[in-house]
Design an enzyme around this catalytic site. Sequence first.
Site, PDB file in Angstrom:
ATOM      1  N   GLY A  27       0.841  -1.184   0.000  1.00 58.90           N
ATOM      2  CA  GLY A  27       0.000   0.000   0.000  1.00 58.90           C
ATOM      3  C   GLY A  27       0.876   1.233   0.000  1.00 58.90           C
ATOM      4  N   TYR A  28       0.271   2.360  -0.289  1.00 58.27           N
ATOM      5  CA  TYR A  28       1.014   3.613  -0.431  1.00 58.27           C
ATOM      6  C   TYR A  28       0.529   4.626   0.594  1.00 58.27           C
ATOM      7  CZ  TYR A  28       2.964   1.586  -4.574  1.00 58.27           C
ATOM      8  OH  TYR A  28       3.655   0.752  -5.421  1.00 58.27           O
ATOM      9  N   ILE A  29       1.471   5.115   1.362  1.00 59.30           N
ATOM     10  CA  ILE A  29       1.192   6.181   2.305  1.00 59.30           C
ATOM     11  C   ILE A  29       1.115   7.493   1.546  1.00 59.30           C
ATOM     12  CG2 ILE A  29       2.114   7.420   4.311  1.00 59.30           C
ATOM     13  CD1 ILE A  29       3.317   4.637   5.145  1.00 59.30           C
ATOM     14  N   GLU A  76      -3.401   4.984   1.817  1.00 58.68           N
ATOM     15  CA  GLU A  76      -4.515   5.596   1.091  1.00 58.68           C
ATOM     16  C   GLU A  76      -4.782   4.802  -0.178  1.00 58.68           C
ATOM     17  OE1 GLU A  76      -3.590   9.689   0.342  1.00 58.68           O
ATOM     18  OE2 GLU A  76      -3.242  10.117   2.448  1.00 58.68           O
TER      19      GLU A  76
END
Length: 159
Positions: A27-29, A76
């Site tokens: 996932g990407y912060i 997000e």
Amino acid sequence: MEIERKFLVKYLPENLDTCKKSEIIQGYISTHPVIRIRRSNERYILTIKSDGLMEREEFEMPLTEEQFVNLSKKVEGNIISKTRYKIPDGSLTIELDIFHEKFDGLFYAEVEFPDKETAEAYTPPAFFGREVTNEGIYHNSSLTTMSDKEIKDFLASCI
């Protein structure tokens, strides 16, 4: 410096079951700059990447499982789930990603190179499809920002 080329895949090669594989969830912060967390089998990694397409800076740092879980709360957009096969290709390695869940049916092949000259001279194997190295929409970080409709349209365009 990371130097890699990315391709869509026309068909899956034979004998994948003989290749090393990893089950990946990431996932990407943040997507600008790229700040990614990843679980690859039992390894946990924080990655920061600079802007760029074929060439970009990349910094990786190991995480504990607890740090990964805590950072996961900050992710997000879409979570990416995929199986990555490492396929030997002479002195290079092809990383073949088979995506799952929302991106089921998407296949990418990436090859990382020691230098730009080797990257530019590379001849891809027959199972590779269209090269998408210079199309930012094919970055995993871009996939995380897509709505369900955009994902459906995107997958249809990858055929």
